[in-house]
Design a protein around this motif. Structure first.
Motif, mmCIF file in Angstrom:
data_model
loop_
_atom_site.group_PDB
_atom_site.id
_atom_site.type_symbol
_atom_site.label_atom_id
_atom_site.label_comp_id
_atom_site.label_asym_id
_atom_site.label_seq_id
_atom_site.Cartn_x
_atom_site.Cartn_y
_atom_site.Cartn_z
ATOM 1 N N SER A 18 57.614 120.064 57.336
ATOM 2 C CA SER A 18 57.057 120.436 56.028
ATOM 3 C C SER A 18 56.777 119.226 55.148
ATOM 4 O O SER A 18 55.690 119.085 54.585
ATOM 5 C CB SER A 18 58.014 121.394 55.309
ATOM 6 N N CYS A 19 57.775 118.347 55.010
ATOM 7 C CA CYS A 19 57.614 117.219 54.081
ATOM 8 C C CYS A 19 57.553 115.867 54.772
ATOM 9 O O CYS A 19 57.323 114.843 54.126
ATOM 10 C CB CYS A 19 58.741 117.219 53.047
ATOM 11 N N GLY A 20 57.797 115.829 56.081
ATOM 12 C CA GLY A 20 57.721 114.565 56.806
ATOM 13 C C GLY A 20 59.003 113.759 56.813
ATOM 14 O O GLY A 20 59.015 112.624 57.302
ATOM 15 N N TRP A 21 60.108 114.333 56.285
ATOM 16 C CA TRP A 21 61.397 113.616 56.322
ATOM 17 C C TRP A 21 61.765 113.281 57.759
ATOM 18 O O TRP A 21 61.538 114.074 58.677
ATOM 19 C CB TRP A 21 62.482 114.492 55.694
ATOM 20 N N MET A 22 62.336 112.082 57.960
ATOM 21 C CA MET A 22 62.809 111.684 59.282
ATOM 22 C C MET A 22 64.225 111.144 59.171
ATOM 23 O O MET A 22 64.663 110.714 58.092
ATOM 24 C CB MET A 22 61.875 110.631 59.896
ATOM 25 N N SER A 23 64.909 111.163 60.282
ATOM 26 C CA SER A 23 66.337 110.795 60.293
ATOM 27 C C SER A 23 66.511 109.280 60.257
ATOM 28 O O SER A 23 67.003 108.665 61.213
ATOM 29 C CB SER A 23 67.025 111.376 61.529
ATOM 30 N N ASP A 24 66.123 108.682 59.139
ATOM 31 C CA ASP A 24 66.295 107.239 58.964
ATOM 32 C C ASP A 24 67.780 106.896 58.864
ATOM 33 O O ASP A 24 68.583 107.669 58.345
ATOM 34 C CB ASP A 24 65.595 106.768 57.684
ATOM 35 N N ALA A 47 69.440 121.912 57.247
ATOM 36 C CA ALA A 47 68.131 122.013 56.615
ATOM 37 C C ALA A 47 67.698 120.627 56.183
ATOM 38 O O ALA A 47 68.508 119.692 56.123
ATOM 39 C CB ALA A 47 68.182 122.950 55.411
ATOM 40 N N CYS A 48 66.418 120.469 55.898
ATOM 41 C CA CYS A 48 65.882 119.167 55.486
ATOM 42 C C CYS A 48 66.543 118.694 54.196
ATOM 43 O O CYS A 48 66.557 119.432 53.200
ATOM 44 C CB CYS A 48 64.371 119.277 55.283
ATOM 45 N N PRO A 49 67.114 117.497 54.160
ATOM 46 C CA PRO A 49 67.747 116.989 52.939
ATOM 47 C C PRO A 49 66.767 116.807 51.780
ATOM 48 O O PRO A 49 67.178 116.763 50.626
ATOM 49 C CB PRO A 49 68.322 115.635 53.376
ATOM 50 N N GLU A 50 65.456 116.723 52.078
ATOM 51 C CA GLU A 50 64.458 116.491 51.038
ATOM 52 C C GLU A 50 63.909 117.790 50.463
ATOM 53 O O GLU A 50 63.853 117.970 49.243
ATOM 54 C CB GLU A 50 63.306 115.650 51.598
ATOM 55 N N CYS A 51 63.478 118.718 51.332
ATOM 56 C CA CYS A 51 62.800 119.926 50.834
ATOM 57 C C CYS A 51 63.554 121.215 51.129
ATOM 58 O O CYS A 51 63.158 122.292 50.664
ATOM 59 C CB CYS A 51 61.383 120.014 51.400
ATOM 60 N N GLY A 52 64.623 121.147 51.935
ATOM 61 C CA GLY A 52 65.410 122.334 52.214
ATOM 62 C C GLY A 52 64.887 123.195 53.340
ATOM 63 O O GLY A 52 65.500 124.220 53.675
ATOM 64 N N ASP A 53 63.780 122.818 53.982
ATOM 65 C CA ASP A 53 63.236 123.602 55.088
ATOM 66 C C ASP A 53 64.175 123.493 56.298
ATOM 67 O O ASP A 53 64.616 122.409 56.663
ATOM 68 C CB ASP A 53 61.846 123.069 55.454
ATOM 69 N N ALA A 54 64.476 124.625 56.919
ATOM 70 C CA ALA A 54 65.386 124.635 58.066
ATOM 71 C C ALA A 54 64.682 124.302 59.376
ATOM 72 O O ALA A 54 65.338 124.198 60.419
ATOM 73 C CB ALA A 54 66.057 125.998 58.176
ATOM 74 N N ASP A 55 63.360 124.133 59.322
ATOM 75 C CA ASP A 55 62.595 123.893 60.551
ATOM 76 C C ASP A 55 62.555 122.395 60.849
ATOM 77 O O ASP A 55 61.553 121.713 60.615
ATOM 78 C CB ASP A 55 61.180 124.453 60.404
ATOM 79 N N LEU A 56 63.664 121.862 61.386
ATOM 80 C CA LEU A 56 63.741 120.459 61.785
ATOM 81 C C LEU A 56 63.512 120.370 63.286
ATOM 82 O O LEU A 56 64.097 121.134 64.061
ATOM 83 C CB LEU A 56 65.112 119.871 61.433
ATOM 84 N N ALA A 57 62.677 119.440 63.697
ATOM 85 C CA ALA A 57 62.289 119.374 65.109
ATOM 86 C C ALA A 57 62.525 117.977 65.676
ATOM 87 O O ALA A 57 62.283 116.969 64.987
ATOM 88 C CB ALA A 57 60.815 119.741 65.268
ATOM 89 N N PRO A 58 62.989 117.888 66.931
ATOM 90 C CA PRO A 58 63.115 116.577 67.587
ATOM 91 C C PRO A 58 61.743 116.045 67.974
ATOM 92 O O PRO A 58 60.859 116.798 68.375
ATOM 93 C CB PRO A 58 63.959 116.883 68.821
#
Length: 726
Positions: free
Chosen positions: A436-442, A473-484
């Motif tokens: 959704s927002c492009g957050w990555m596991s930096d 969930a995504c730490p930035e936008c809260g979307d639970a759709d995190l994908a490898p």
């Protein structure tokens, strides 16, 4: 009688320290306990000068000399002095880091006996009196009866079980401690069970053994499976028969047990000391002492072993000489391969550098005639594997596996043959991403991504070790759709399980081999054909002989083509050659499938043709034109601090200091490092280079004192001579 001693101490100061010493028996090369500020430090006596620049009323007195005979001979100190000068590192730090840890600290425990001998009760002991399963006790009893006085170093080298058996013998009163026997040279018998040499192998062995007794560097360029190890063993046999010791260097611990077993089986009458960082401190010290005393005739070890004292050294062998593991990456940044050549030249003995893909620096020396080239062009009882590129633009991969590779694995399973899937990245996926927002596991502490380890539900940085749970969930936008995104060994393993649910699949990477004895158990499973498919990283790429492995698939090799490192092509060619070399080493032909989007890339063309000479000459021509090593010589000044501006400010001062030196050395501008942040520290670097190695050494020796005198800065800095990584 009081005399002066000059001592090397492990302190970050490029100088030696003078002390008074009341012990008339103090000798150069012995350890000494001295005061340093408010501390008590152990150092090595490196000289006994007549006078000192320190005023006599300020000279402090040494507490005690810890050795009655030198631990380091003059030849050992000569190599250490060269290393300290060439790599611009304090001599004291160099000397002390090469000693086993147990010898660098004050030992308050009882001294280990030098040797053991059977008591009257022990001599009366029969094997029938020992427990039926006590094989180690029987082995120890046999050793004690073969030698009336058995050195403790021999028991230590025999392994943990034998040392535990010794404790039982002591408790039962079957042995008593005694002084170590005088050193007796162990002469090796010719290898009676050795296989017959091929023509190329015979020529190589003749060249090496003819050079015994004089300096000669020899490059053993042998394709994978051509029998380089057999050449080593024959050359070692000749050196041992001349009452000389042999130093055999390997790049990694993973290769050590397999090679150790092979060497011991070939030379059962000879004591072998294996040295690597996986040993306990006491065990490493005992093995080091066995080498120093001359009792161990063969030393097999990783890079630090290049400094091991060997009084009768007659031959040095560096296996897989191209491997970057021979370069120390922190602190004292030395190259064990290069120092092996220096040591051979100083000692007047031959040094053998073996590889299927030698470093371009080494190959250029062979082309120019400085090293003697010994080619092994053919495999032993097998042909080279056929290498094919799978065009991913036409054959799309799912979870890293193309239909072509899946079909080839299925075919091998049906024929009861083994396959290997190679991907040089552990974990499940290199990064976790929010769609959704492009957050990555930096990584919060590094300029890198945290890798997804799905089974543990953890995100881990493979650079600093930072570890955290996978977010729900995504730490930035809260979307639970995190994908490898991308593949690692775990994800490829999961995909193979889906494709081949009945297959026996074994994943081999740093995570699965971490437990003690895990890797030897895995090797046994592979050899016993208890595995159908291997999935692994570089651990599988080097030196292993699996005769039933006939298919190798390579995933994600293209990633290294995008690197800005001028050595990337050289490293990729070497890695893929080593990986491909695991296929078809038995009686059946091997096949290698390289999955790539660039099947016509010159590197892959050279791999398919299996022509290292053409690849190396093309690379050397590019290096010459671009002004890269080996046609120039480099040093890298690294700096790190909590803020990047602090590190860059220090490097700016260093560059200004360099400009005042009339050196003919090019000094480049300070820049952030490729990985700018690591473990919470910001990193930058400054490159200097010149076409003259002599000019670079002169410049660095003049520059380093200026760096040490630079106005106090919170930046930490280090010099890396002949850097491999930028």
């Amino acid at each position: 009688m009081t005399s002066l001693i000059r001592v090397a101490l492990d302190v970050p100061v490029a100088r030696l320290f003078d002390y008074r010493c009341d012990d008339a028996a103090a000798v150069i090369g012995a350890r000494v306990l001295v005061p340093f500020g408010r501390q008590r430090l152990i150092g090595i006596i490196v000289a006994k000068p007549d006078t000192s620049d320190v005023p006599e009323n300020k000279l402090r007195r040494a507490f005690s000399v810890l050795d009655r005979e030198p631990l380091l001979q003059r030849a050992d100190l000569l190599l250490l002095e060269f290393a300290a000068d060439y790599y611009v590192h304090p001599l004291g730090a160099v000397v002390m880091v090469t000693l086993p840890a147990a010898l660098r600290r004050v030992n308050t425990r009882a001294k280990t006996p030098g040797a053991w001998t059977l008591t009257e009760a022990g001599n009366a002991l029969t094997e029938d009196a020992l427990p039926p399963r006590a094989r180690a006790q029987r082995t120890l009893l046999g050793l004690l009866r073969e030698q009336s006085v058995l050195p403790h170093t021999v028991i230590s080298a025999a392994g943990t079980a034998c040392r535990k058996a010794l404790q039982t013998f002591v408790a039962e009163g079957w042995v008593t401690a005694t002084d170590a026997p005088p050193h007796a040279v162990a002469v090796a018998l010719p290898p009676g069970i050795a296989p017959q040499l091929t023509g190329d192998q015979f020529v190589a062995v003749e060249a090496i053994t003819t050079a015994l007794g004089r300096y000669q560097a020899l490059l053993l360029l042998g394709i994978t499976g051509s029998g380089k190890t057999e050449v080593y063993l024959h050359a070692m046999a000749t050196a041992l028969s001349h009452n000389r010791q042999v130093l055999l260097l390997v790049p990694e611990i993973a290769l050590t047990p397999q090679l150790e077993s092979l060497v011991i089986a070939r030379f059962p009458e000879v004591m072998v000391s294996t040295l690597h960082s996986g040993l306990a401190d006491g065990e490493r010290a005992e093995r080091w002492q066995a080498a120093r005393s001359g009792q161990a005739r063969i030393v097999l070890g990783t890079r630090l072993s290049v400094f091991t004292p060997l009084p009768d050294l007659g031959l040095i062998i560096v296996d897989e000489e191209h491997d970057s593991s021979f370069k120390q990456g922190e602190g004292f940044r030395y190259s064990a391969r290069d120092l092996a050549v220096v040591r051979a030249r100083q000692a007047g003995i031959p040094v053998v550098l073996g590889s299927a893909t030698p470093a371009l620096e080494t190959y250029r020396n062979a082309l120019d005639g400085r090293y003697q080239l010994l080619p092994l062009k053919n495999r032993i009882q097998a042909g080279l594997p056929a290498i094919h590129c799978v065009d991913l633009r036409q054959h799309k991969a799912e979870d890293g596996l193309s239909p072509t590779l899946v079909a080839a694995i299925a075919e091998r399973i049906a024929r009861n043959e083994q396959s290997m899937v190679f991907i040089n990245r552990r974990g499940y996926a290199p990064v976790l991403m929010c769609g959704s927002c492009g957050w990555m596991s930096d990584c919060e502490r590094c300029s890198a991504k945290r890798v997804l380890h799905l089974r543990d539900r953890r995100l881990r940085c493979h650079h600093c070790g930072h570890d955290s749970a996978v977010p729900t969930a995504c730490p930035e936008c809260g979307d639970a759709d995190l994908a490898p995104v991308g593949q690692g060994t775990q994800r490829v393993e999961a995909a193979l399980i889906r494709h081949f649910p009945q297959a026996r699949i074994l994943r081999i990477d740093r995570d699965t081999t971490r437990p003690k004895d895990a890797w030897p158990a895995m090797r046994n499973r592979i050899r016993e054909r208890d595995v159908d498919i291997l999935v692994g990283t570089q651990i599988l790429a080097k030196g292993h002989d699996f005769p039933h492995l006939n298919l190798v698939g390579v995933i994600n090799a293209d990633s290294m083509l995008y690197s800005n490192d001028f050595r990337a092509s050289e490293r990729l060619y070497a890695l893929l050659t080593q990986v491909a070399g695991r296929a078809g080493r038995g009686s059946l032909p091997g096949m290698v499938l390289l999955q790539t989007e660039f099947p016509d890339h010159p590197l892959y063309t050279a791999l398919r043709d299996q022509d290292f000479d053409a690849f190396a000459r093309a690379q050397l021509a590019e290096r010459r034109q671009a002004g890269f090593p080996p046609y120039v010589h480099q040093a890298l000044l690294r700096a790190e601090a909590r803020e990047l501006k602090t590190a860059l400010a220090f490097l700016e001062q260093a560059a200004q200091a360099a400009q005042g030196l009339d050196s003919g050395v090019t000094v480049y501008d300070p820049v952030p490092a490729n990985m700018m942040r690591r473990a919470g520290r910001e990193r930058a670097q400054l490159l200097v280079q010149t076409a003259s190695r002599t000019a670079l050494r002169s410049f660095l020796n003049a520059w380093r004192p200026l760096l040490a005198d630079t106005e106090s800065t919170p930046a930490r800095w280090s010099l890396d001579v002949d850097p491999l990584d930028f």
